[in-house]
Design a protein around this motif. Structure first.
Motif, PDB file in Angstrom:
ATOM      1  N   LEU A 195       0.833  -1.202   0.000  1.00  0.00           N
ATOM      2  CA  LEU A 195       0.000   0.000   0.000  1.00  0.00           C
ATOM      3  C   LEU A 195       0.869   1.255   0.000  1.00  0.00           C
ATOM      4  O   LEU A 195       0.586   2.225  -0.720  1.00  0.00           O
ATOM      5  N   VAL A 199       1.070   4.217  -2.736  1.00  0.00           N
ATOM      6  CA  VAL A 199       0.887   5.641  -2.409  1.00  0.00           C
ATOM      7  C   VAL A 199       2.074   6.457  -2.895  1.00  0.00           C
ATOM      8  O   VAL A 199       1.917   7.564  -3.419  1.00  0.00           O
ATOM      9  N   LEU A 222      -9.337  -1.614   4.377  1.00  0.00           N
ATOM     10  CA  LEU A 222      -8.537  -0.413   4.156  1.00  0.00           C
ATOM     11  C   LEU A 222      -8.213  -0.231   2.681  1.00  0.00           C
ATOM     12  O   LEU A 222      -8.311   0.886   2.138  1.00  0.00           O
ATOM     13  N   ALA A 223      -7.814  -1.312   2.013  1.00  0.00           N
ATOM     14  CA  ALA A 223      -7.527  -1.228   0.578  1.00  0.00           C
ATOM     15  C   ALA A 223      -8.778  -0.854  -0.213  1.00  0.00           C
ATOM     16  O   ALA A 223      -8.707  -0.074  -1.176  1.00  0.00           O
ATOM     17  N   GLU A 225     -11.310   0.961   0.880  1.00  0.00           N
ATOM     18  CA  GLU A 225     -11.550   2.391   1.085  1.00  0.00           C
ATOM     19  C   GLU A 225     -10.552   3.228   0.286  1.00  0.00           C
ATOM     20  O   GLU A 225     -10.903   4.265  -0.283  1.00  0.00           O
ATOM     21  N   PHE A 226      -9.279   2.791   0.270  1.00  0.00           N
ATOM     22  CA  PHE A 226      -8.273   3.512  -0.512  1.00  0.00           C
ATOM     23  C   PHE A 226      -8.627   3.500  -1.995  1.00  0.00           C
ATOM     24  O   PHE A 226      -8.542   4.535  -2.680  1.00  0.00           O
ATOM     25  N   ASN A 227      -9.032   2.336  -2.504  1.00  0.00           N
ATOM     26  CA  ASN A 227      -9.402   2.248  -3.922  1.00  0.00           C
ATOM     27  C   ASN A 227     -10.635   3.083  -4.218  1.00  0.00           C
ATOM     28  O   ASN A 227     -10.742   3.700  -5.292  1.00  0.00           O
ATOM     29  N   MET A 229     -11.402   5.818  -2.601  1.00  0.00           N
ATOM     30  CA  MET A 229     -10.917   7.202  -2.617  1.00  0.00           C
ATOM     31  C   MET A 229     -10.210   7.512  -3.929  1.00  0.00           C
ATOM     32  O   MET A 229     -10.377   8.599  -4.511  1.00  0.00           O
TER      33      MET A 229
END
Length: 606
Positions: A195, A199, A222-223, A225-227, A229
């Protein structure tokens, strides 16, 4: 069936979640530690029972031997009778026989029994039974050695248990460390490193990319949510880029549609945009010179060199417009150059700072060729008009002088009054024509005035008399409304009366017979007002916008020819030269009102 599936799903989620893995590992360690504790407790219990059994029986054997020695001693000293001593001895011997724990202890007990029987059967018991005492001492020594041996065994067993426990604990610690390292590396470090690597690869909105989805539930969320975003940022970036493209296209269309030349510079004064008009003015391909510094633009052509020279010739920090000329489209063109700074607010941590930051400069090339042509035509017209007026005015003045000489004293009073007014008007027109000629020779082509201290009410009263005669001839009523106190101003005694004469003359031209013209004097807010109003045909609202421009003409009355259209223009020039102002209100069919304001004498001095 559904319950089993739900249980299976719950265990699967527990196994694939980070918290579940840690919980299961901790549970395994707890079970191992519990098993170790139970094993140690069981072995200690066995050891305790064995030690207690051995030590208690040895201790009772020692007590029995000592009891038997005490019974013999009591018999020898006479403290007990033979029967009592024999009973105590036999009781202790019975205890010994029930606590046989060591090899040879039974034979030793039997020998003690035989020796005791012989001792108690002897007639004299006062002597010391050495053999019996030695056997009892041997019994005590045997059990003491057994107790010492049991103690050493206990210590050895305890040491063995301690080593086993420490070994097990060390193994458990190593297992915990290994499992923690494996869990942290496989479940935490690798996904987080991936991750972080994703970033770090994002250095702009165009390099946004999705992260790989780890196996653990928490990091997978978490991944996700990151994807999500990243997807929102990509969508928002695409939307904003589309908006920027639309705004850029709009700005480009606006800049290209402007008739003036536009050059946009960055803070380092390098060209970032130039519209086609500017390229045509400077004779440059507007796309080929993007990125060129303005100072180096002169090397690309003579027109650009003239612009750079004009900008360099201006004083530092001087933001006033400058003018330069180039040959474009078959003739000389004049361009007014304006530099407009482009500033914005700097931002720190998302908040706008107070200081303005220079973002660039916009250079505007405004074509003023038509304006300069009109100024030249204006100067030429004034010169021509003044020159053409001088000759007939000179002839009129000479004719008036000859007429005065030939009929001196032969005119009635009214005729002499009219003749005097004629001579004054000729002299005033000659003065105005001379001033117009002088003004046309200057670069500004402005009408100059010779301001002197005068009383405006007296001037207006004096010029109203000949105007009243013209009004009577046209059957128009002319009314003068004065004030009771003087109206002192600084004014030109020649040109200022001409203003009133021209306004009243226009009113006479556009007012029909039977109408009314009013000249009203008033004082208002430190200024003197002269209001000339009529009941004539009025002026259309569209014509009012250009009424004071050169060649502007109103609709002529029936039977009259229009004027040249310069009277009101010259009137405004004279009023403004007195630091005054003139304005008009009118409407078709309701008449016209002109208002002239000139500062009082003390205000005019400033």
């Amino acid at each position: 069936m559904s319950t089993n599936a739900a249980d299976a799903g719950g265990w699967r989620r527990l196994w694939w979640s980070l918290a579940g893995r840690i919980w299961l590992t901790s549970l395994a360690l707890v079970i191992l530690m519990g098993a170790l504790g139970v094993s140690i407790a069981a072995r200690l219990a066995i050891l305790e029972r064995s030690v207690n059994r051995v030590l208690s029986r040895n201790y009772r054997s020692i007590q029995a031997a000592q009891g038997m020695s005490a019974a013999i001693e009591h018999l020898r000293t006479g403290d007990q009778t033979r029967a009592q001593a024999r009973a105590d001895f036999d009781r202790m011997l019975s205890i010994e026989r029930h606590n046989l724990t060591e090899p040879g202890e039974g034979e030793l007990a039997a020998r003690i029994a035989r020796q005791a029987g012989a001792f108690f059967a002897a007639p004299d018991t006062r002597g010391a039974p050495l053999a019996l005492q030695q056997s009892l001492a041997a019994l005590i020594a045997l059990n003491e050695r057994a107790m010492f041996s049991a103690d050493r065994h206990t210590v050895a067993v305890a040491r063995s248990f301690r080593i086993e426990a420490l070994t097990f604990l060390l193994a458990a610690a190593l297992l915990l460390a290994a499992s923690s390292y494996a869990l942290s590396r496989s479940l935490v470090n690798r996904p987080l490193a991936e991750l972080i690597r994703t970033v770090r690869m994002i250095d702009s909105e165009q390099s946004l990319r999705a992260a790989a989805r780890p196996h653990t539930v928490e990091l997978a969320e978490l991944a996700d949510e990151f994807n999500a975003m990243v997807w929102r940022l990509q969508t928002d970036s695409a939307r904003r880029l589309a908006e920027l493209d639309r705004e850029r296209s709009k700005i480009d269309a606006i800049m290209e549609s402007i008739e003036d030349g536009l050059i946009v510079l960055d803070p380092q004064r390098a060209i970032v945009h130039m519209n086609e008009v500017a390229g045509a003015i400077l004779d440059l391909p507007h796309c080929a010179i993007l990125g060129t510094r303005l100072q180096s633009l002169g090397a690309h052509g003579s027109h650009a060199a003239r612009l750079v020279a004009a900008l360099d010739g201006r004083g530092a920090g001087d933001g006033a417009p400058i003018e330069f000329k180039v040959f474009v489209r078959g003739r000389d063109h004049s361009y007014l150059v304006r530099e407009l700074p482009w500033t914005g607010r700097a931002k720190h941590n998302g908040a706008a700072a107070d200081n303005a930051q220079l973002l660039g400069t916009v250079i505007l090339l405004q074509d003023v060729t038509l304006l300069r042509d009109r100024e030249k035509a204006h100067s030429h017209l004034i010169a021509t008009l003044s020159h053409e007026l001088k000759t007939p005015l000179t002839s009129l003045r000479i004719a008036a002088e000859l007429l005065e000489e030939s009929i001196a004293g032969g005119l009635p009073p009214r005729a002499r009054e009219i003749f005097a007014t004629l001579q004054e008007d000729i002299a005033r027109l000659q003065t105005i024509a001379g001033d117009l000629l002088d003004a046309s020779r200057s670069s500004a082509a402005r009408i100059g005035v010779d301001r002197r201290p005068i009383l405006l009410d007296e001037v207006v009263s004096e010029i109203a008399r000949p105007l009243a005669m013209q009004a009577r001839e046209k059957r128009i009523m002319l009314e003068l409304r004065g004030v009771e106190h003087p109206l002192p101003i600084w004014g030109d005694p020649i040109k200022l009366p001409w203003v009133i004469t021209n306004l009243v003359g226009n009113a006479l031209r556009y007012t029909p017979a039977g109408g009314r013209i009013t000249i009203e004097l008033a004082q208002h807010d430190g200024a003197v007002r002269v209001v000339v109003s009529d009941t004539g045909c009025g002026i259309d609202s569209r014509a009012l916008e250009t009424i004071f421009e050169p060649y502007a003409q109103g609709a002529a009355m029936p039977g009259q020819t229009g004027a040249a259209g310069l009277g009101l223009y010259i009137t405004k020039e004279i009023v403004q030269a007195h630091n005054g102002r003139i304005f008009v209100s009118s409407g078709v069919g309701i008449g016209t009102t002109f208002t002239v304001e000139i500062p009082l004498r003390e205000q005019a001095l400033g």
